[in-house]
Design a protein around this motif. Structure first.
Motif, PDB file in Angstrom:
ATOM      1  N   VAL A 199       0.389  -1.769  -0.114  1.00 20.27           N
ATOM      2  CA  VAL A 199       0.034  -0.140  -0.238  1.00 20.27           C
ATOM      3  C   VAL A 199       0.975   1.187   0.292  1.00 20.27           C
ATOM      4  N   ARG A 200       2.324   1.488   1.330  1.00 23.22           N
ATOM      5  CA  ARG A 200       2.826   2.228   1.479  1.00 23.22           C
ATOM      6  C   ARG A 200       3.520   3.085  -0.711  1.00 23.22           C
ATOM      7  N   GLN A 201       3.844   1.844  -0.854  1.00 22.98           N
ATOM      8  CA  GLN A 201       4.873   1.653  -2.839  1.00 22.98           C
ATOM      9  C   GLN A 201       3.303   1.948  -3.836  1.00 22.98           C
ATOM     10  N   LEU A 202       2.905   1.355  -3.482  1.00 28.62           N
ATOM     11  CA  LEU A 202       1.814   2.174  -4.383  1.00 28.62           C
ATOM     12  C   LEU A 202       1.327   3.381  -4.200  1.00 28.62           C
ATOM     13  N   SER A 203       0.961   3.664  -3.667  1.00 29.38           N
ATOM     14  CA  SER A 203       0.905   5.332  -2.717  1.00 29.38           C
ATOM     15  C   SER A 203       1.256   6.511  -2.935  1.00 29.38           C
ATOM     16  N   GLY A 204       2.687   5.590  -3.236  1.00 32.97           N
ATOM     17  CA  GLY A 204       3.898   6.802  -3.464  1.00 32.97           C
ATOM     18  C   GLY A 204       4.013   7.221  -4.421  1.00 32.97           C
ATOM     19  N   GLN A 205       3.567   6.050  -5.673  1.00 32.40           N
ATOM     20  CA  GLN A 205       3.816   6.333  -7.080  1.00 32.40           C
ATOM     21  C   GLN A 205       2.658   7.660  -7.113  1.00 32.40           C
ATOM     22  N   PHE A 206       2.344   7.959  -6.824  1.00 35.65           N
ATOM     23  CA  PHE A 206       0.526   8.864  -7.311  1.00 35.65           C
ATOM     24  C   PHE A 206       1.546  10.378  -5.910  1.00 35.65           C
ATOM     25  N   GLY A 207       2.362   9.963  -5.064  1.00 37.10           N
ATOM     26  CA  GLY A 207       2.579  11.306  -4.482  1.00 37.10           C
ATOM     27  C   GLY A 207       1.771  11.319  -3.261  1.00 37.10           C
ATOM     28  N   GLY A 208       1.491  10.127  -2.881  1.00 39.30           N
ATOM     29  CA  GLY A 208       0.749  10.615  -1.241  1.00 39.30           C
ATOM     30  C   GLY A 208       1.381   9.047  -0.529  1.00 39.30           C
ATOM     31  N   GLN A 209       0.241   9.430   1.131  1.00 40.17           N
ATOM     32  CA  GLN A 209       0.719   8.060   1.641  1.00 40.17           C
ATOM     33  C   GLN A 209      -0.327   7.842   2.821  1.00 40.17           C
ATOM     34  N   PRO A 210      -0.149   6.729   3.354  1.00 43.61           N
ATOM     35  CA  PRO A 210      -1.757   5.912   3.677  1.00 43.61           C
ATOM     36  C   PRO A 210      -1.962   6.450   5.445  1.00 43.61           C
ATOM     37  N   VAL A 211      -2.733   6.879   5.700  1.00 43.65           N
ATOM     38  CA  VAL A 211      -3.267   7.974   6.683  1.00 43.65           C
ATOM     39  C   VAL A 211      -4.004   6.817   7.890  1.00 43.65           C
ATOM     40  N   TYR A 212      -2.944   6.003   8.583  1.00 42.39           N
ATOM     41  CA  TYR A 212      -4.594   5.149   9.127  1.00 42.39           C
ATOM     42  C   TYR A 212      -5.355   5.820  10.365  1.00 42.39           C
ATOM     43  N   THR A 213      -6.760   5.835  10.819  1.00 40.61           N
ATOM     44  CA  THR A 213      -7.395   6.621  12.000  1.00 40.61           C
ATOM     45  C   THR A 213      -8.358   5.619  12.216  1.00 40.61           C
ATOM     46  N   GLN A 214      -8.386   5.620  13.311  1.00 40.16           N
ATOM     47  CA  GLN A 214      -9.900   4.681  13.713  1.00 40.16           C
ATOM     48  C   GLN A 214     -11.166   5.639  13.324  1.00 40.16           C
ATOM     49  N   SER A 215     -11.916   4.816  12.540  1.00 44.10           N
ATOM     50  CA  SER A 215     -13.278   5.119  12.189  1.00 44.10           C
ATOM     51  C   SER A 215     -14.116   5.729  13.520  1.00 44.10           C
ATOM     52  N   SER A 216     -15.032   5.708  12.546  1.00 46.93           N
ATOM     53  CA  SER A 216     -16.521   6.726  14.129  1.00 46.93           C
ATOM     54  C   SER A 216     -17.002   5.417  14.287  1.00 46.93           C
ATOM     55  N   GLU A 217     -17.214   4.087  12.909  1.00 47.51           N
ATOM     56  CA  GLU A 217     -17.954   3.324  12.873  1.00 47.51           C
ATOM     57  C   GLU A 217     -17.368   2.357  14.122  1.00 47.51           C
ATOM     58  N   GLY A 218     -15.973   2.039  14.769  1.00 47.13           N
ATOM     59  CA  GLY A 218     -15.450   1.475  14.944  1.00 47.13           C
ATOM     60  C   GLY A 218     -14.020   0.890  14.617  1.00 47.13           C
ATOM     61  N   GLY A 219     -14.307   0.665  13.478  1.00 46.92           N
ATOM     62  CA  GLY A 219     -13.274  -0.069  12.773  1.00 46.92           C
ATOM     63  C   GLY A 219     -12.037   1.276  12.539  1.00 46.92           C
ATOM     64  N   VAL A 220     -11.079   1.032  11.636  1.00 48.14           N
ATOM     65  CA  VAL A 220      -9.841   1.839  10.703  1.00 48.14           C
ATOM     66  C   VAL A 220     -10.426   1.900   9.781  1.00 48.14           C
ATOM     67  N   ALA A 221      -9.944   3.624   8.988  1.00 53.84           N
ATOM     68  CA  ALA A 221     -10.101   4.206   7.844  1.00 53.84           C
ATOM     69  C   ALA A 221      -8.723   4.208   7.835  1.00 53.84           C
ATOM     70  N   VAL A 222      -8.875   4.333   6.082  1.00 56.46           N
ATOM     71  CA  VAL A 222      -7.328   4.144   5.104  1.00 56.46           C
ATOM     72  C   VAL A 222      -7.537   5.483   4.805  1.00 56.46           C
ATOM     73  N   SER A 223      -6.922   6.176   4.386  1.00 51.86           N
ATOM     74  CA  SER A 223      -7.404   8.087   3.641  1.00 51.86           C
ATOM     75  C   SER A 223      -6.135   8.498   3.687  1.00 51.86           C
TER      76      SER A 223
END
Length: 472
Positions: free
Chosen positions: A432-456
């Protein structure tokens, strides 16, 4: 057969001479018309003057004739009164005497502009005055009853001589006026002839000018007709060329469309072949899993199989646009999600929904974006719902307020424990980190409002043209 150069030059010289002659004829005709108009105007003014002179001559002649008649009337009345002593002769006598004075004054006024005429009239007035005095003396003697003296005065012959001289002078004056009248009539006739000649010349010149202008107009009309026929011919030739070019363009367009369809078919076929080959690899990995006894190896093979399947799905689901270089993200990624849903063993346990905007991306970015989405959804399926837990995974792709494309995957799974962080050493995180880097981005992991994990993941380079080798 071609015309010799000398003959062509001769024809050209003849044509120029004709044009020059026509122009000369036009100018001469215009000059003649102007000259005739000026001559006619001058002659008309001369005729007006001559008519005035004739009228004045008639008036002078008539005045002299009337003066002669009045003198004769006065003399006749005076003689009648002398011979008969009848006073009835006095009234016409006195009327004639009064009229004579008026006639003389009028004649002097009429001849005031002519020195010779005025001199003759003044010379006559002396004789007339003498005759009038002689007649007045005779009448006065008769009225005084002295007829013998009156007859003696008449017998001297002085009155008769005066009357004869006055009559002869007036007759000469009238004859001279008649000669002037004849001369002026002859002048009027000559002027009339000149005027007729000027009018004939003007008509002749106008006829020449009209002929020249008509000939020129006919030539111009003929030239215009020839040019129009030439333009019609050129227009038809151009229309034929345009029709031929249009057919060529239509053929070329149809050929290009066929080639485009063929290339699109080849690309689609290539993508399907790649996807089918990768699906075959995924099937082989699944068969290998059945023969492996180690749980750790089985988990690794399952993870590899899912990743290979995601790549195969990305290739099979790719549908390029009319330019064969781009695809719509909503159609492509939704198809990838549908394919992932179809591969789940229990599709009712975990629901996967997508909220994807219609964003145009290149074919290269579309495949990479599909693999990245598949990896995120696969990681959520693998870690968020243990022990056959039910849940939901929501996928979103949209532009933020700054216009940057952002991909987010959120689940309502078990989430992260307090203080727990996502492992960055795992294979999924690395991918995920390598594929995101191809578009100039980095994954950000946060706690979802519904209790799970949200990746942006913000993807600022998504849609930019690829950097070629050698560019900086």
């Amino acid at each position: 057969m071609s015309i010799p150069v000398e003959q062509a030059n001769l024809f050209g010289q003849i044509g120029r001479v004709r044009v020059s002659l026509r122009r000369l004829a036009v100018w001469i005709s215009l000059a003649l018309i102007c000259l005739a108009a000026f001559s006619a105007l001058t002659l008309m003014q001369g005729i007006d003057r001559q008519l005035r002179d004739v009228t004045e001559t008639y008036a002078v002649r008539n005045a002299a004739r009337e003066l002669t008649q009045e003198l004769s009337q006065a003399e006749a009345s005076q003689r009648g009164f002398l011979l008969t002593q009848d006073r009835e002769f006095l009234e016409p006598y006195r009327s004639a005497v009064s009229s004579i004075d008026q006639r003389v004054a009028a004649l002097l006024e009429m001849t005031a502009d002519d020195v010779d005429q005025a001199g003759r009239v003044r010379s006559i007035t002396g004789d007339i005055s003498g005759k009038m005095a002689e007649m007045a003396r005779t009448v006065a003697l008769v009225e005084a009853e002295r007829p013998e003296e009156a007859q003696s005065l008449t017998a001297t012959g002085m009155g008769a001589r005066l009357m004869a001289e006055v009559s002869q002078t007036l007759e000469d004056f009238i004859a001279e006026e008649d000669q002037k009248l004849e001369a002026r009539n002859r002048a009027i006739d000559q002027t009339r002839i000149g005027l007729v000649g000027a009018l004939i010349s003007a008509l002749f010149a106008a006829a020449i000018l009209a002929y020249a202008l008509l000939s020129r107009a006919q030539r111009q009309v003929s030239d215009l007709a020839k040019r129009q026929r030439g333009l019609v011919g050129l227009n038809e030739a151009l229309e034929a060329q345009v029709a031929e070019r249009t057919r060529d363009i239509e053929d070329a367009r149809a050929h290009a469309e066929r080639e485009r369809q063929r290339v699109e078919t080849l690309l689609q076929d290539a993508n399907h072949r790649i996807g089918n080959s990768l699906a075959t690899v995924s099937s082989l990995l699944a068969l290998q899993m059945l023969r492996v006894r180690s749980d750790e190896v089985r988990v690794a093979l399952e993870a590899a199989r899912l990743r290979v399947h995601a790549i195969a799905s990305a290739h099979r689901r790719l549908r390029l646009g009319g330019d064969l270089e781009s695809a719509s993200a909503d159609e492509f990624l939704q198809a990838v999600l549908d394919d992932i849903i179809a591969t789940q063993t229990n599709q009712r346990r975990i629901a996967i929904t997508g909220e994807i905007d219609a964003i145009q991306v290149s074919a290269r970015d579309a495949t990479t974006l599909g693999i990245l989405l598949g990896e995120l959804v696969t990681n959520a399926l693998k870690h968020a719902f243990p022990d056959n837990r039910q849940g939901r995974i929501t996928v979103k792709l949209a532009r933020d307020d700054a216009g940057v494309v952002t991909l987010s995957v959120a689940d309502d799974g078990v989430g992260l424990s307090d203080g727990q962080a996502v492992s960055e050493d795992g294979l999924g995180s690395v991918i995920v980190r390598q594929l995101s880097g191809q578009f100039g981005g980095q994954p950000v992991y946060t706690q979802s409002s519904e209790g799970g994990v949200a990746v942006s993941i913000a993807l600022p380079k998504l849609g930019e043209p690829p950097v070629l080798q050698g560019e900086r």
